[in-house]
Design a protein around this motif. Structure first.
Motif, PDB file in Angstrom:
ATOM      1  N   LEU A   1      34.799  52.757  46.385  1.00 58.35           N
ATOM      2  CA  LEU A   1      34.133  54.053  46.446  1.00 58.35           C
ATOM      3  C   LEU A   1      33.036  54.103  47.507  1.00 58.35           C
ATOM      4  CD1 LEU A   1      34.047  54.914  42.655  1.00 58.35           C
ATOM      5  CD2 LEU A   1      35.377  56.052  44.437  1.00 58.35           C
ATOM      6  N   ALA A   2      32.481  52.953  47.859  1.00 55.97           N
ATOM      7  CA  ALA A   2      31.474  52.914  48.926  1.00 55.97           C
ATOM      8  C   ALA A   2      32.081  53.363  50.251  1.00 55.97           C
ATOM      9  CB  ALA A   2      30.883  51.514  49.051  1.00 55.97           C
TER      10      ALA A   2
ATOM     11  N   ALA B   1      34.937  45.722  42.392  1.00 60.39           N
ATOM     12  CA  ALA B   1      36.032  46.230  43.232  1.00 60.39           C
ATOM     13  C   ALA B   1      35.970  47.755  43.355  1.00 60.39           C
ATOM     14  CB  ALA B   1      37.378  45.806  42.654  1.00 60.39           C
ATOM     15  N   LEU B   2      35.682  48.439  42.245  1.00 61.63           N
ATOM     16  CA  LEU B   2      35.590  49.894  42.278  1.00 61.63           C
ATOM     17  C   LEU B   2      34.396  50.360  43.103  1.00 61.63           C
ATOM     18  CD1 LEU B   2      36.528  50.700  38.569  1.00 61.63           C
ATOM     19  CD2 LEU B   2      37.893  51.228  40.608  1.00 61.63           C
ATOM     20  N   LYS B   3      33.270  49.660  42.976  1.00 56.79           N
ATOM     21  CA  LYS B   3      32.089  50.011  43.782  1.00 56.79           C
ATOM     22  C   LYS B   3      32.402  49.874  45.270  1.00 56.79           C
ATOM     23  CE  LYS B   3      27.802  49.103  41.660  1.00 56.79           C
ATOM     24  NZ  LYS B   3      26.728  48.170  41.269  1.00 56.79           N
TER      25      LYS B   3
ATOM     26  N   VAL C   1      41.641  55.751  41.290  1.00 53.14           N
ATOM     27  CA  VAL C   1      40.279  56.210  41.013  1.00 53.14           C
ATOM     28  C   VAL C   1      39.737  56.959  42.230  1.00 53.14           C
ATOM     29  CG1 VAL C   1      37.911  55.480  40.508  1.00 53.14           C
ATOM     30  CG2 VAL C   1      39.833  54.391  39.316  1.00 53.14           C
ATOM     31  N   VAL C   2      39.902  56.384  43.408  1.00 49.91           N
ATOM     32  CA  VAL C   2      39.422  57.026  44.636  1.00 49.91           C
ATOM     33  C   VAL C   2      40.123  58.367  44.836  1.00 49.91           C
ATOM     34  CG1 VAL C   2      39.337  56.848  47.168  1.00 49.91           C
ATOM     35  CG2 VAL C   2      38.739  54.862  45.751  1.00 49.91           C
ATOM     36  N   ARG C   3      41.414  58.412  44.582  1.00 52.52           N
ATOM     37  CA  ARG C   3      42.177  59.650  44.731  1.00 52.52           C
ATOM     38  C   ARG C   3      41.623  60.746  43.826  1.00 52.52           C
ATOM     39  NH1 ARG C   3      46.377  62.328  42.609  1.00 52.52           N
ATOM     40  NH2 ARG C   3      46.827  60.869  40.948  1.00 52.52           N
TER      41      ARG C   3
ATOM     42  N   VAL D   1      33.974  55.795  50.699  1.00 49.26           N
ATOM     43  CA  VAL D   1      33.972  57.262  50.765  1.00 49.26           C
ATOM     44  C   VAL D   1      32.616  57.819  50.319  1.00 49.26           C
ATOM     45  CG1 VAL D   1      36.479  57.542  50.572  1.00 49.26           C
ATOM     46  CG2 VAL D   1      35.079  57.422  48.482  1.00 49.26           C
ATOM     47  N   ASP D   2      31.585  56.989  50.367  1.00 53.15           N
ATOM     48  CA  ASP D   2      30.198  57.387  50.068  1.00 53.15           C
ATOM     49  C   ASP D   2      30.006  57.984  48.673  1.00 53.15           C
ATOM     50  OD1 ASP D   2      29.219  56.550  52.568  1.00 53.15           O
ATOM     51  OD2 ASP D   2      29.901  58.430  53.474  1.00 53.15           O
ATOM     52  N   VAL D   3      30.659  57.404  47.687  1.00 54.59           N
ATOM     53  CA  VAL D   3      30.488  57.846  46.301  1.00 54.59           C
ATOM     54  C   VAL D   3      29.938  56.667  45.499  1.00 54.59           C
ATOM     55  CG1 VAL D   3      31.632  58.692  44.213  1.00 54.59           C
ATOM     56  CG2 VAL D   3      32.348  59.530  46.466  1.00 54.59           C
ATOM     57  N   PRO D   4      28.690  56.767  45.045  1.00 56.86           N
ATOM     58  CA  PRO D   4      28.104  55.662  44.278  1.00 56.86           C
ATOM     59  C   PRO D   4      28.610  55.599  42.837  1.00 56.86           C
ATOM     60  CG  PRO D   4      26.532  57.443  44.444  1.00 56.86           C
ATOM     61  CD  PRO D   4      27.734  57.844  45.272  1.00 56.86           C
ATOM     62  N   VAL D   5      28.676  54.380  42.331  1.00 57.45           N
ATOM     63  CA  VAL D   5      28.942  54.157  40.911  1.00 57.45           C
ATOM     64  C   VAL D   5      27.578  54.142  40.231  1.00 57.45           C
ATOM     65  CG1 VAL D   5      29.849  52.563  39.181  1.00 57.45           C
ATOM     66  CG2 VAL D   5      31.061  52.867  41.365  1.00 57.45           C
ATOM     67  N   LEU D   6      27.314  55.135  39.400  1.00 54.81           N
ATOM     68  CA  LEU D   6      26.004  55.292  38.782  1.00 54.81           C
ATOM     69  C   LEU D   6      25.830  54.391  37.557  1.00 54.81           C
ATOM     70  CD1 LEU D   6      25.866  59.162  39.086  1.00 54.81           C
ATOM     71  CD2 LEU D   6      24.834  57.464  40.618  1.00 54.81           C
TER      72      LEU D   6
END
Length: 191
Positions: free
Chosen positions: A170-171, A165-167, A130-132, A173-178
């Motif tokens: 992604l945190a 775990a996904l939040k 997901v991060v990739r 790499v500074d990408v929020p889960v909306l």
């Protein structure tokens, strides 16, 4: 056509797509059920397949239209459009599928991608993948969605743990889960 389409009967709506002369007969053959009419496990006759194809094409036009609309404005201001898009995306799926909607800095959709497909009751989702994908698409935020073919849209404990775990991943790499939606049939529950 001057009536509101939502108030039309199933036969009338189907008639708009396949013609009113045959809509009543096809729906009667399917026991009055649109779901049975569209079920791939039933009659595979060429004419029945023609009806299925036309109805699926209409649904696909709507799904694409909703995605394009979400790409031109802040998707978070109209969560009903997101839900409608997701319900159409997961329609007819008999196994769990995990989708990521990639958003730009103005919360407009960059793309929607099916990342993982599982079984009837579970999907293996890998945070690393997901991060990739998030980094590859230069994403500013994400919306997750998956379906429950069982018909129950309530998030399970495993769904909640996965979201956490996904939040966390992604945190970094500074990408929020909306948001994270669980879709079952025509219903959707937002985390």
């Amino acid at each position: 056509m001057s009536r509101n389409i939502e108030s039309m009967s199933d036969v009338e709506v189907l008639g708009l797509i396949v013609g009113s002369a045959v809509a009543d007969w096809y729906l009667a053959e399917a026991g009055g059920s649109l779901a049975t009419l569209l079920d791939d496990g039933t009659d595979t006759g060429a004419t029945r397949e023609w009806v299925r194809c036309r109805v699926r094409a209409a649904a696909e036009i709507m799904r694409r239209s909703l995605l394009q609309t979400l790409g031109t404005r802040d998707a978070l201001t109209d969560p009903n459009r997101v839900r409608d898009y997701l319900v159409l995306t997961f329609s007819g799926r008999d196994r769990e599928v995990f989708v990521v909607i990639f958003m730009d800095a103005q919360n407009r959709v960059i793309a929607s991608e099916e990342l993982f497909q599982g079984t009837l009751t579970q999907t293996s989702v890998y945070p690393r993948e997901v991060v990739r994908r998030v980094l590859a698409r230069n994403t500013a935020g994400v919306i997750f969605a998956h379906n429950h073919p069982s018909g129950v849209a309530e998030p399970s404990h495993a769904d909640q743990a996965l979201t956490k775990a996904l939040k966390s991943a992604l945190a970094l790499v500074d990408v929020p889960v909306l948001d994270h939606f669980v879709v079952a049939g025509a219903g959707a529950v937002s985390f």
